[in-house]
Structure formats: structure tokens, C-alpha cells
Design an enzyme around this catalytic site. Sequence first.
Site, PDB file in Angstrom:
ATOM      1  N   GLU A   1      -9.295 -10.647  -8.057  1.00 17.28           N
ATOM      2  CA  GLU A   1      -8.569  -9.038  -8.274  1.00 17.28           C
ATOM      3  C   GLU A   1      -7.327  -9.154  -9.079  1.00 17.28           C
ATOM      4  OE1 GLU A   1      -7.433  -8.901  -4.146  1.00 17.28           O
ATOM      5  OE2 GLU A   1      -9.427  -8.362  -3.636  1.00 17.28           O
TER       6      GLU A   1
ATOM      7  N   ASN B   1      -2.084  -0.092   7.039  1.00 13.82           N
ATOM      8  CA  ASN B   1      -1.152  -1.439   7.646  1.00 13.82           C
ATOM      9  C   ASN B   1      -0.688  -2.247   6.111  1.00 13.82           C
ATOM     10  OD1 ASN B   1      -2.907  -2.031   5.782  1.00 13.82           O
ATOM     11  ND2 ASN B   1      -4.398  -3.529   7.159  1.00 13.82           N
TER      12      ASN B   1
ATOM     13  N   HIS C   1      -2.085  -6.029   1.059  1.00 14.98           N
ATOM     14  CA  HIS C   1      -3.246  -6.067   1.007  1.00 14.98           C
ATOM     15  C   HIS C   1      -2.974  -7.512   0.412  1.00 14.98           C
ATOM     16  CE1 HIS C   1      -6.820  -7.670  -0.434  1.00 14.98           C
ATOM     17  NE2 HIS C   1      -6.172  -7.531  -1.677  1.00 14.98           N
TER      18      HIS C   1
ATOM     19  N   ARG D   1      -1.243 -14.760   3.378  1.00 15.76           N
ATOM     20  CA  ARG D   1      -2.700 -14.429   4.312  1.00 15.76           C
ATOM     21  C   ARG D   1      -1.504 -14.242   5.805  1.00 15.76           C
ATOM     22  NH1 ARG D   1      -6.911 -10.526   3.751  1.00 15.76           N
ATOM     23  NH2 ARG D   1      -7.347 -11.945   5.347  1.00 15.76           N
TER      24      ARG D   1
ATOM     25  N   ARG E   1       2.622  -7.179   8.572  1.00 15.84           N
ATOM     26  CA  ARG E   1       2.236  -6.319   9.620  1.00 15.84           C
ATOM     27  C   ARG E   1       2.803  -6.346  11.054  1.00 15.84           C
ATOM     28  NH1 ARG E   1      -3.966  -7.673   6.956  1.00 15.84           N
ATOM     29  NH2 ARG E   1      -3.629  -6.273   5.477  1.00 15.84           N
TER      30      ARG E   1
ATOM     31  N   PHE F   1     -15.050   4.259   8.276  1.00 13.52           N
ATOM     32  CA  PHE F   1     -13.691   4.998   7.631  1.00 13.52           C
ATOM     33  C   PHE F   1     -13.883   4.601   6.727  1.00 13.52           C
ATOM     34  CE2 PHE F   1     -13.468   0.266   9.072  1.00 13.52           C
ATOM     35  CZ  PHE F   1     -13.186  -0.550   8.172  1.00 13.52           C
TER      36      PHE F   1
ATOM     37  N   LYS G   1       0.517  -1.354   0.556  1.00 17.18           N
ATOM     38  CA  LYS G   1       0.463  -0.268  -0.646  1.00 17.18           C
ATOM     39  C   LYS G   1       0.932   1.036  -0.183  1.00 17.18           C
ATOM     40  CE  LYS G   1      -4.032  -1.994   2.665  1.00 17.18           C
ATOM     41  NZ  LYS G   1      -4.734  -2.917   3.608  1.00 17.18           N
TER      42      LYS G   1
ATOM     43  N   THR H   1      -5.471  -8.117  10.264  1.00 14.99           N
ATOM     44  CA  THR H   1      -5.610  -7.084   9.458  1.00 14.99           C
ATOM     45  C   THR H   1      -4.815  -6.183  10.586  1.00 14.99           C
ATOM     46  OG1 THR H   1      -7.166  -7.902   8.408  1.00 14.99           O
ATOM     47  CG2 THR H   1      -7.951  -5.351   8.187  1.00 14.99           C
TER      48      THR H   1
ATOM     49  N   TYR I   1     -12.896  -2.034  -2.117  1.00 13.16           N
ATOM     50  CA  TYR I   1     -12.989  -2.331  -0.308  1.00 13.16           C
ATOM     51  C   TYR I   1     -14.409  -1.822  -1.216  1.00 13.16           C
ATOM     52  CZ  TYR I   1      -7.851  -1.394   0.623  1.00 13.16           C
ATOM     53  OH  TYR I   1      -7.127  -2.356   0.315  1.00 13.16           O
TER      54      TYR I   1
HETATM   55  P1  IDP Z   1      -7.629  -7.484   5.055  1.00 15.14           P
HETATM   56  O1  IDP Z   1      -6.951  -6.352   4.620  1.00 15.14           O
HETATM   57  O2  IDP Z   1      -6.827  -8.146   5.614  1.00 15.14           O
HETATM   58  O3  IDP Z   1      -8.048  -8.606   4.237  1.00 15.14           O
HETATM   59  P2  IDP Z   1      -9.901  -5.846   5.520  1.00 15.14           P
HETATM   60  O4  IDP Z   1     -11.496  -6.864   7.130  1.00 15.14           O
HETATM   61  O5  IDP Z   1     -10.267  -6.717   4.076  1.00 15.14           O
HETATM   62  O6  IDP Z   1      -8.491  -6.745   6.060  1.00 15.14           O
HETATM   63  O7  IDP Z   1     -10.064  -4.474   5.343  1.00 15.14           O
HETATM   64  C1  IDP Z   1      -9.634  -4.099   4.631  1.00 15.14           C
HETATM   65  C2  IDP Z   1      -8.820  -2.104   4.794  1.00 15.14           C
HETATM   66  O8  IDP Z   1      -9.443  -2.045   5.389  1.00 15.14           O
HETATM   67  C3  IDP Z   1      -7.621  -3.475   6.120  1.00 15.14           C
HETATM   68  O9  IDP Z   1      -6.278  -3.732   6.058  1.00 15.14           O
HETATM   69  C4  IDP Z   1      -7.380  -2.148   6.216  1.00 15.14           C
HETATM   70  O10 IDP Z   1      -6.855  -0.829   5.965  1.00 15.14           O
HETATM   71  C5  IDP Z   1      -9.129  -0.697   6.195  1.00 15.14           C
HETATM   72  N1  IDP Z   1      -9.010  -1.793   7.568  1.00 15.14           N
HETATM   73  C6  IDP Z   1      -9.995  -2.511   8.156  1.00 15.14           C
HETATM   74  N2  IDP Z   1      -9.965  -2.467   9.074  1.00 15.14           N
HETATM   75  C7  IDP Z   1     -10.099  -0.734   9.322  1.00 15.14           C
HETATM   76  C8  IDP Z   1     -10.493   0.086  11.076  1.00 15.14           C
HETATM   77  O11 IDP Z   1     -11.263  -0.065  11.829  1.00 15.14           O
HETATM   78  N3  IDP Z   1      -9.877   1.464  10.812  1.00 15.14           N
HETATM   79  C9  IDP Z   1      -9.665   1.711   9.742  1.00 15.14           C
HETATM   80  N4  IDP Z   1      -9.183   0.455   7.956  1.00 15.14           N
HETATM   81  C10 IDP Z   1      -9.962  -0.553   8.781  1.00 15.14           C
HETATM   82 MG    MG Z   2      -9.858  -8.156   2.888  1.00 11.84          MG
END
Ligand code: IDP
Ligand code: MG
Length: 132
Positions: A126, A112, A115, A85, A102, A57, A9, A91, A49
Site C-alpha cells: 500500500e 468508518n 483505513h 490497527r 472508529r 457493497f 477516508k 471495522t 479493495y
Molecule cells: P478494515 O478496513 O477494518 O481492514 P475490511 O474488511 O478490509 O476492513 O474492509 C475494508 C472496508 O470496506 C471497511 O473499512 C469499510 O469501509 C468497508 N466495509 C467492510 N464491510 C462493509 C459492509 O458490510 N458494508 C459496507 N462497507 C463495508
Molecule cells: Mg482491510
Amino acid sequence: MERTFVMIKPDGVARGLIGRIVNRFEEKGFVIAQAQLLYLSAEQAGVHYAHLKSKPFFGELVDYITSGPVFAMILEGHQAVQNARTLIGFTNPIEAQAGTIRGDYALIVDSNVIHGSDSVENAEIEIKRFFG
Ligand code: IDP
Ligand code: MG
């Protein structure tokens, strides 16, 4: 051979972590099939997303992911989706174990670093989205 989509990212790219992160995937045993520095449009970010559209957010997430270039990769290997993963970590970096990307390179869920696709089906979607 299974494929997955992984994307460093904008924060990871800006912090100069491309080399170190790519190195981890290589050391693990993945083959880097394709890689490319690219910018996500707000529209692409919204599609990528879409599952988070209702979250408070979401707007900040789109701003974050479009704030600079990302480094997108297609990785190949045995059970590439789940293996990537696991290497990426949970996450929220607070929950991500040391030794994961991470866990080692991020402090906060808002930025973080990386992705990774969460299923074989989404990986193919994707890959098509970002590599055509
Ligand atoms: P992942 O990236 O581990 O698959 P997802 O739930 O798909 O997790 O969320 C996608 C992305 O959205 C996360 O990697 C992070 O950048 C962002 N994200 C998820 N939860 C939060 C939050 O509570 N606050 C801010 N950003 C978040
Ligand atoms: Mg995801």
C-alpha cells in the site's frame, strides 16, 4: 523500524478530523514519516479493495472512497501495523471500543473514517501504491 500505511477516508477529511486523528497517532508514539492529501482513482480503489470485489457493497465502497480527498500517511514505530490497527479499532464502529478512532468518531461501517494496513506485507504494498 516497522512501517504501516494509514489513510483518513473522505468522510474523516470532510468532517475536519485530520488534526485530531493525526494527534492520536503522535500521542501514541508513532513517527509520521510521510503524509499527503490525495484523491483515489476508481481504478486505485478497485485494487485497494480487491479482496471485497464479490461483496454486494463493493460499488458503494468505491464511490465512498473516491468521493473526496483522503489523507494518506506512512507511520513508523514498534509493530506499527498491529499498533495502528489497535488504535483504529474494529471495522464496524458498533464493535469498536471507545477510545479507538472508529469507536470515537464513527457510527456505521459504510463510513468508518480511517483505513490501516492489516499486515506488514500489505503495508509495504500500500505504501508503494500510494507513495510510489
Ligand atoms: P478494515 O478496513 O477494518 O481492514 P475490511 O474488511 O478490509 O476492513 O474492509 C475494508 C472496508 O470496506 C471497511 O473499512 C469499510 O469501509 C468497508 N466495509 C467492510 N464491510 C462493509 C459492509 O458490510 N458494508 C459496507 N462497507 C463495508
Ligand atoms: Mg482491510
